[in-house]
Design an enzyme around this catalytic site. Structure first.
Site, PDB file in Angstrom:
ATOM      1  N   LEU A  32       2.886  -4.307   6.398  1.00 58.46           N
ATOM      2  CA  LEU A  32       1.550  -3.745   6.635  1.00 58.46           C
ATOM      3  C   LEU A  32       1.126  -2.916   5.425  1.00 58.46           C
ATOM      4  O   LEU A  32      -0.025  -2.987   4.979  1.00 58.46           O
ATOM      5  CB  LEU A  32       1.576  -2.897   7.913  1.00 58.46           C
ATOM      6  N   TRP A 102      12.662   3.154  17.700  1.00 59.73           N
ATOM      7  CA  TRP A 102      12.644   2.484  19.000  1.00 59.73           C
ATOM      8  C   TRP A 102      11.917   1.159  18.755  1.00 59.73           C
ATOM      9  O   TRP A 102      10.697   1.094  18.793  1.00 59.73           O
ATOM     10  CB  TRP A 102      11.862   3.311  20.026  1.00 59.73           C
ATOM     11  N   GLY A 227      13.042   1.310  -9.661  1.00 61.44           N
ATOM     12  CA  GLY A 227      12.619   2.712  -9.786  1.00 61.44           C
ATOM     13  C   GLY A 227      11.940   2.939 -11.125  1.00 61.44           C
ATOM     14  O   GLY A 227      11.029   2.192 -11.496  1.00 61.44           O
ATOM     15  N   GLY A 258       7.689   0.311  -3.596  1.00 60.97           N
ATOM     16  CA  GLY A 258       7.860  -1.136  -3.756  1.00 60.97           C
ATOM     17  C   GLY A 258       6.741  -1.922  -3.072  1.00 60.97           C
ATOM     18  O   GLY A 258       6.241  -2.912  -3.616  1.00 60.97           O
ATOM     19  N   ASP A 259       6.341  -1.475  -1.877  1.00 65.71           N
ATOM     20  CA  ASP A 259       5.297  -2.191  -1.120  1.00 65.71           C
ATOM     21  C   ASP A 259       3.970  -2.183  -1.887  1.00 65.71           C
ATOM     22  O   ASP A 259       3.255  -3.196  -1.941  1.00 65.71           O
ATOM     23  CB  ASP A 259       5.067  -1.520   0.248  1.00 65.71           C
TER      24      ASP A 259
HETATM   25  P1  ADP Z   1      11.362   0.477  -3.571  1.00 63.22           P
HETATM   26  O1  ADP Z   1      10.379   1.433  -2.990  1.00 63.22           O
HETATM   27  O2  ADP Z   1      11.198  -0.888  -2.980  1.00 63.22           O
HETATM   28  O3  ADP Z   1      12.772   0.960  -3.589  1.00 63.22           O
HETATM   29  P2  ADP Z   1      11.431   0.930  -6.455  1.00 63.22           P
HETATM   30  O4  ADP Z   1      12.036   2.282  -6.264  1.00 63.22           O
HETATM   31  O5  ADP Z   1      12.257  -0.020  -7.217  1.00 63.22           O
HETATM   32  O6  ADP Z   1      10.944   0.254  -5.098  1.00 63.22           O
HETATM   33  O7  ADP Z   1      10.056   1.166  -7.196  1.00 63.22           O
HETATM   34  C1  ADP Z   1       9.015   0.231  -7.240  1.00 63.22           C
HETATM   35  C2  ADP Z   1       8.152   0.539  -8.430  1.00 63.22           C
HETATM   36  O8  ADP Z   1       7.617   1.853  -8.305  1.00 63.22           O
HETATM   37  C3  ADP Z   1       8.913   0.535  -9.750  1.00 63.22           C
HETATM   38  O9  ADP Z   1       8.985  -0.758 -10.324  1.00 63.22           O
HETATM   39  C4  ADP Z   1       8.060   1.468 -10.594  1.00 63.22           C
HETATM   40  O10 ADP Z   1       6.951   0.766 -11.118  1.00 63.22           O
HETATM   41  C5  ADP Z   1       7.577   2.481  -9.570  1.00 63.22           C
HETATM   42  N1  ADP Z   1       8.493   3.641  -9.537  1.00 63.22           N
HETATM   43  C6  ADP Z   1       9.395   3.945  -8.587  1.00 63.22           C
HETATM   44  N2  ADP Z   1      10.058   5.089  -8.886  1.00 63.22           N
HETATM   45  C7  ADP Z   1       9.563   5.507 -10.071  1.00 63.22           C
HETATM   46  C8  ADP Z   1       9.809   6.626 -10.936  1.00 63.22           C
HETATM   47  N3  ADP Z   1      10.733   7.523 -10.640  1.00 63.22           N
HETATM   48  N4  ADP Z   1       9.091   6.723 -12.070  1.00 63.22           N
HETATM   49  C9  ADP Z   1       8.151   5.815 -12.400  1.00 63.22           C
HETATM   50  N5  ADP Z   1       7.864   4.742 -11.626  1.00 63.22           N
HETATM   51  C10 ADP Z   1       8.552   4.575 -10.487  1.00 63.22           C
END
Ligand code: ADP
Length: 303
Positions: A32, A102, A227, A258-259
């Site tokens: 969603l 739940w 990240g 990620g979403d």
């Molecule tokens: P999820 O929420 O699925 O774990 P990720 O943590 O891999 O996904 O992050 C998804 C995207 O969000 C990354 O590819 C990046 O573009 C951005 N992102 C996430 N954390 C950071 C961060 N600490 N600094 C900069 N961009 C981030």
């Protein structure tokens, strides 16, 4: 040509603490969240719809109303008299968030049980988006029907996108999770994993190894998020590229990073076909989302 972005999965009631001992009710769920961001990222000639199963009760009607007010079409959603929607509670202890669920009897678990309803929802979709959570909540039999329906949709011209979103506790066992996710990846145009999950549950050495494993499973393109680290994009044709997201220093809440990335990436790539622009759009939206609290962040005025 007008086209349709269809997300399939489970939307849940969210009860979030307000700070004074009461809870605020909202609606959220990985697929969603992506549909919600896709609606904001895609041009107006794309429609966005959501397919799931809900109850025939007041809270389910409120959920559908929320989706519709967000610009998401719910016309194909399956209504079930004998079930209702799932719920989770956000708990805070010493500043740390944890979740109580739940959802074991939620209507969404039956979203693939009515093959006719599923086929009708898929009919004519330009892009079909689902996740490992969509697969996890289905019975083994319904997973087979679901993947067959996706194969048929793809045969009819739909593109298929999948975030493995590995959540072992939702699956009957780890081997089933790995086998189902691998099979699903094989029928996709876009597989969009987060390396943290892939490392934990597939033991990949690095994001390139995750990309190669999903390409070997049959995926056309794999986009591995990690990240703040580089996003790795690899295609069946053999091209592999790495893109560095801009650093973010003031992180408030990484929910839906990620979403939201997936939504902005797909919206850009589906309309422009430009990979670099797609990753840039994904990373820029995710960077805004993680600087705010909550999954659904209205940060588009400043886009
Ligand atoms: P999820 O929420 O699925 O774990 P990720 O943590 O891999 O996904 O992050 C998804 C995207 O969000 C990354 O590819 C990046 O573009 C951005 N992102 C996430 N954390 C950071 C961060 N600490 N600094 C900069 N961009 C981030």
């Amino acid at each position: 040509m007008p086209s349709r972005f269809l997300a399939i999965g489970e939307c849940m009631v969210e009860m979030a603490p307000t700070g004074d001992g009461t809870y605020a009710m909202g609606f959220a769920g990985d697929t969603l969240n992506t549909a919600w961001y896709a609606r904001r990222c895609l041009p107006a000639d794309w429609s966005v719809s959501y397919y799931t199963a809900v109850g025939n009760d007041q809270v389910s009607a409120q959920m559908l109303d929320f989706l519709q007010r967000s610009g998401i079409d719910t016309g194909a959603v399956r209504l079930m008299d004998e079930r209702t929607v799932g719920l989770y509670l956000i708990q805070l202890k010493d500043g740390e968030r944890s979740f109580a669920y739940w959802r074991s009897q939620s209507a969404a678990r039956c979203l693939a049980a009515d093959k006719g309803a599923l086929d009708a929802a898929l009919d004519g979709a330009g892009l079909v988006y689902f996740s490992g959570i969509t697969l996890a909540i289905l019975s083994a039999e319904d997973r087979v029907s679901f993947m067959n329906a996706l194969r048929k949709a793809r045969g009819g011209g739909s593109k298929i996108a999948f975030d493995p979103n590995l959540r072992p506790r939702l699956w009957e066992d780890l081997d089933t999770m790995r086998a189902s996710v691998t099979e699903a990846a094989g029928l996709c145009d876009f597989v969009m994993p987060s390396f943290e999950d892939e490392l934990a549950h597939f033991g990949d050495a690095d994001p390139k190894a995750s990309a190669e494993r999903y390409l070997a499973a049959g995926a056309e393109m794999v986009v591995v998020k990690n990240g703040p680290e580089e996003v790795i994009c690899a295609s069946r044709g053999g091209t592999q590229k790495a893109f560095q997201p801009q650093p973010v220093t003031s992180i408030v809440d990484t929910t839906a990073a990620g979403d939201s990335f997936n939504a902005a990436f797909l919206a850009e790539y589906l309309t422009s076909g430009n990979l670099e622009a797609g990753v840039d759009a994904g990373a820029r939206l995710a960077a805004k989302v993680i600087q705010h609290r909550g999954a659904l962040v209205d940060c588009f005025e400043t886009a």
